[in-house]
Design an enzyme around this catalytic site. Structure first.
Site, PDB file in Angstrom:
ATOM      1  N   HIS A 363       0.826  -1.209   0.000  1.00 51.77           N
ATOM      2  CA  HIS A 363       0.000   0.000   0.000  1.00 51.77           C
ATOM      3  C   HIS A 363       0.857   1.254   0.000  1.00 51.77           C
ATOM      4  O   HIS A 363       0.508   2.267  -0.608  1.00 51.77           O
ATOM      5  CB  HIS A 363      -0.937  -0.006   1.211  1.00 51.77           C
ATOM      6  CG  HIS A 363      -1.913   1.123   1.201  1.00 51.77           C
ATOM      7  ND1 HIS A 363      -2.180   1.879   2.311  1.00 51.77           N
ATOM      8  CD2 HIS A 363      -2.651   1.652   0.206  1.00 51.77           C
ATOM      9  CE1 HIS A 363      -3.062   2.815   2.003  1.00 51.77           C
ATOM     10  NE2 HIS A 363      -3.370   2.697   0.736  1.00 51.77           N
ATOM     11  N   GLU A 604      -1.434 -19.840 -14.853  1.00 53.07           N
ATOM     12  CA  GLU A 604      -0.473 -19.466 -13.821  1.00 53.07           C
ATOM     13  C   GLU A 604       0.235 -20.663 -13.206  1.00 53.07           C
ATOM     14  O   GLU A 604       1.042 -20.506 -12.296  1.00 53.07           O
ATOM     15  CB  GLU A 604      -1.149 -18.636 -12.724  1.00 53.07           C
ATOM     16  CG  GLU A 604      -2.388 -19.259 -12.134  1.00 53.07           C
ATOM     17  CD  GLU A 604      -3.108 -18.339 -11.159  1.00 53.07           C
ATOM     18  OE1 GLU A 604      -2.487 -17.391 -10.657  1.00 53.07           O
ATOM     19  OE2 GLU A 604      -4.308 -18.579 -10.911  1.00 53.07           O
ATOM     20  N   ASP A 628       2.814 -15.580 -10.709  1.00 47.93           N
ATOM     21  CA  ASP A 628       2.799 -16.953 -10.214  1.00 47.93           C
ATOM     22  C   ASP A 628       3.444 -17.906 -11.205  1.00 47.93           C
ATOM     23  O   ASP A 628       4.157 -18.836 -10.812  1.00 47.93           O
ATOM     24  CB  ASP A 628       1.366 -17.401  -9.919  1.00 47.93           C
ATOM     25  CG  ASP A 628       0.905 -16.968  -8.539  1.00 47.93           C
ATOM     26  OD1 ASP A 628       1.769 -16.690  -7.694  1.00 47.93           O
ATOM     27  OD2 ASP A 628      -0.313 -16.896  -8.314  1.00 47.93           O
ATOM     28  N   CYS A 675      -1.784 -10.313 -17.183  1.00 48.61           N
ATOM     29  CA  CYS A 675      -2.205  -9.408 -16.112  1.00 48.61           C
ATOM     30  C   CYS A 675      -1.196  -9.330 -14.973  1.00 48.61           C
ATOM     31  O   CYS A 675      -1.467  -8.718 -13.947  1.00 48.61           O
ATOM     32  CB  CYS A 675      -3.562  -9.836 -15.549  1.00 48.61           C
ATOM     33  SG  CYS A 675      -3.570 -11.494 -14.822  1.00 48.61           S
TER      34      CYS A 675
END
Length: 756
Positions: A363, A604, A628, A675
């Site tokens: 964050h 993935e 991943d 993505c």
């Protein structure tokens, strides 16, 4: 021996400086091993020269005076070989060299082990004894373990300048930097302020209380005070962040009012704990759950949970709060920076952020990008306690922090910072242009998100839609599974905001490595465990409820796309599709006008690469989760500092897997998207275009830059680069090829700091 070793390591970690740490090592090691001599030699930075830095048993006047090259003496032999040397009669060895000032002619037995940090030799640790003997395996293992523990402390000291008296030249004239990972692009030059937690949750003792009502009142008062702090901190950012971005502070404030965190602490108080202990235990428990998760975004929330706990604890312990005096140009540095610590610095004074822990998805990094503040995360060797007040440069573009500068380098960074601002201003103006390659091939560029507060930034970035919306967040923020209507409302906000542009909602991706607080899963190997589609298929009551919420949210909008995570077989896919069809039929019977959305599968895991064609025949699109996939292909946890250097997105094996996945999708006539972080890296994005990837999904902050890449190349140019890249055998060679292409196209500002 293990207990002795732990005590030595603890004492070294508690030492005030390197000199004290080294002396502690030689003194305590000599005593622990019952030897006559223990000495430490350190390598001069940038040289193949060793200097005696501390000794117990040799002449103390020899410290700093004895110097030898790697080609000299037995100590040099240890350094040269980078392996232990164990001799029963050292003077008889051909490499033995006598230094009169040490008085070591009396000693025969010799054992030296290298001190190595990040593959670099830092020094040599030596023990000696008068008698003729060969040290046993236990002594060797002890010294090797101690040397490994000592290596990090020596690395910190070298970086922070504690060894400068030994340098032939002035260290102030030679720049030094530490490496981490990019958190937010840009260059910031300023004075370090170290951020530290007001309270230590791990130091709170367990203590019984016979006044539970009084302790409950204390906890509630402290929580409300901490809540007021968060609201005030949010307001300090009001002029610089959109209202949606400020919503996260409101979410944290709600946790301190009605969340499960405080309720569990109250339960412990009612059971007889005092407020401080109940709070600390509960916070540690919640933070451990988040920290054990595989998903980077959710794992970073552990830091925020601990920060909330510390703030409440600070009010419990004292009403007095420390206030920093922030320089005009502040670089905030900490072991584990939090959003609240960032908010405490006046925005107009903040020019850079550096954190020893965290990643580009934390964050703090997200807020840094929103504020336009350069940030470097995950600097494993950051000597936090020794940098207060020092002028540093934060190069968030490549993930470095320069802790020593000369005037020439400082001037260059100042120029680059100015050019960076000019580049970003220009790209923001072009962000709304369509992403079309020079020959007309259109490549939609979508945004990744996981919070409702990210919707507005994504819209303003010029995103063509949402390529990945992580639906785990509503599940993590509650103390029970959210119902169908609660999910519908959340998903509808995202879908309606972007309509008619597509929004891809990924189904619940929890379990095993990232359990829900109210649905814990304990496994020996959670990375290969019960998670993603495996968990939801085993609990169709959870899965169908979510699918119904998604379908209802998209009713009448027509832009919903559903993405299935962690699929490793066609049978898992067909079973998932059957449940989706069941959910739609149920809603149709209930009178809803539901159109079947487009459905995609995440690639993935390696098995999905080989089954890409088969899976594509059952769905509408494939979406490659590069983060991943790379970890599974290379068997590397990118967040583990010991092996993070082996994580290479441009590894030849990764490139071949990507090509196979794209060919599988296209062979079935279906589009494929990426993505993961590869899509947001300009060089990797160019390569993906050349491989035929149909769309990219990136963070809102990187979207204007990726659109610039798309518009700067033709399809033929990108394909030629991809073909050449596939012939390269090393990731560095692939990176060099792509960077050269970006520079040649006038996009040098995407490769390094600066405008061109």
């Amino acid at each position: 021996m293990l207990g002795i070793l732990r005590r030595i390591v603890q004492d070294v970690n508690d030492a005030a400086d390197l000199t004290e740490a080294l002396q502690l090592v030689v003194t305590q090691t000599r005593r622990a091993l019952a030897v006559d001599v223990c000495s430490i030699y350190l390598r001069l930075p940038g040289q193949d020269t060793l200097v005696l830095m501390a000794t117990e048993g040799l002449n103390p006047d020899a410290v700093y005076r004895v110097r030898l090259d790697f080609t000299e003496g037995l100590v040099g032999l240890v350094a040269q070989r980078a392996e232990p040397v164990n001799l029963d009669d050292a003077p008889a060895h051909r490499r033995y060299k006598y230094f009169p000032e040490t008085g070591e002619e009396r000693y025969h037995a010799f054992l030296g082990v290298p001190v190595i940090h990040h593959r670099q030799l830092q020094g040599v640790l030596v023990v000696q004894q008068r008698e003729h003997r060969r040290f046993d395996d236990e002594h060797v293992a002890f010294l090797l373990t101690l040397a490994a523990q000592l290596a990090a402390a020596i690395g910190h000291a070298e970086m922070s300048g504690e060894i400068r008296a030994l340098r032939e030249a002035k260290l102030s004239e030679e720049p030094r930097f530490l490496s981490g990972v990019p958190g937010a692009n840009g260059v910031g030059i300023g004075e370090v302020v170290v951020a530290y937690s007001p309270s230590d949750l791990d130091a709170v003792p367990e203590r019984d209380s016979d006044d539970p009502e009084g302790e409950l009142a204390r906890l509630d008062a402290a929580a409300q005070a901490a809540r007021a702090d968060l609201i005030a901190l949010k307001d300090t950012l009001g002029a610089h962040l959109p209202e949606d971005e400020r919503a996260l502070f409101d979410a944290y404030a709600m946790i301190l009012q009605d969340g499960a965190l405080l309720e569990q602490a109250r339960v412990r108080i009612r059971e007889g704990q005092w407020a401080e202990g109940a709070l600390a235990q509960t916070v540690r428990e919640h933070a451990r759950r988040f920290a054990s998760m595989e998903d980077e975004y959710l794992r970073e929330r552990a830091t925020d949970i601990r920060d909330l706990g510390r703030r409440v604890l600070a009010h419990l312990q004292s009403d007095v709060r420390d206030h920093h005096e922030y320089p005009a140009r502040t670089v905030l540095i900490g072991e584990e920076l939090t959003a609240a610590q960032l908010a405490e610095v006046p925005t107009e004074r903040l020019v850079g952020l550096v954190s020893a822990h965290g990643s580009g998805s934390s964050h703090v990094a997200i807020l840094a990008r929103a504020l336009g503040v350069p940030a470097t995360m995950g600097v494993a060797d950051l000597p936090v306690g020794r940098l207060e007040g020092r002028e540093v440069v934060v190069d968030g573009y490549v993930g470095r922090v320069y802790i020593r500068l000369n005037p020439q380098l400082k001037s260059e960074f100042e120029r680059l910072a100015t050019e960076e601002r000019q580049l970003d201003e220009g790209l923001r103006k072009e962000a709304y242009q369509p992403a079309a390659m020079k020959d007309g091939r259109e490549v939609p560029v979508y945004a990744n998100t996981g919070l409702l507060s990210d919707i507005s930034p994504s819209l303003r970035s010029g995103a063509d839609g949402i390529g990945l919306y992580r639906t785990e967040v509503p599940f993590m923020a509650r103390d029970r599974f959210p119902g169908e209507e609660a999910q519908r409302q959340i998903y509808h906000q995202v879908l309606s905001a972007f309509a008619p542009r597509p929004v891809t909602l990924r189904t619940l991706d929890v379990g095993g490595d990232k359990p829900l607080p109210y649905f814990p899963v304990h496994e020996d190997n959670p990375f290969l465990g019960w998670r993603g589609i495996r968990l939801t298929l085993d609990h169709p009551e959870i899965f169908v409820t979510q699918l119904r919420g998604m379908l209802l949210a998209g009713e009448g909008l027509g832009n919903l796309r559903v993405l299935l995570p962690m699929v490793s077989s066609v049978s898992e896919l067909t079973e998932s599709l059957a449940l989706l069809e069941r959910a739609r039929n149920e809603l149709s019977e209930e009178g809803h006008d539901i159109v079947m959305p487009q459905v995609g599968v995440m690639v993935e895991v390696p098995s999905a690469v080989y089954l890409a064609g088969a899976m594509a025949r059952h769905v509408d699109f494939l979406s490659i989760g590069s983060n991943d996939l790379i970890q599974y292909l290379l068997a590397v946890d990118r967040n583990n500092p010991r092996v993070a250097g082996l994580y290479h997105a441009l590894h030849p094996a990764v490139l071949r897997a990507l090509v196979q996945a794209v060919e599988g999708a296209h062979g079935a006539g279906k589009p494929v998207s990426v993505c993961g972080e590869m899509a947001g890296d300009p060089a990797s994005a160019l390569l993906l275009l050349g491989m035929g990837v149909d769309s990219l999904s990136v963070s809102a902050a990187m979207l204007p830059r990726i659109k610039w890449v798309v518009r700067s190349f033709s399809d033929a140019q990108a394909r030629a680069l991809a073909e050449e890249a596939l012939r390269r055998e090393e990731p560095a060679a692939v990176r060099a090829l792509l960077n050269e292409a970006l520079i040649g196209a006038g996009l040098g500002g995407l490769v390094r700091a600066g405008k061109t």
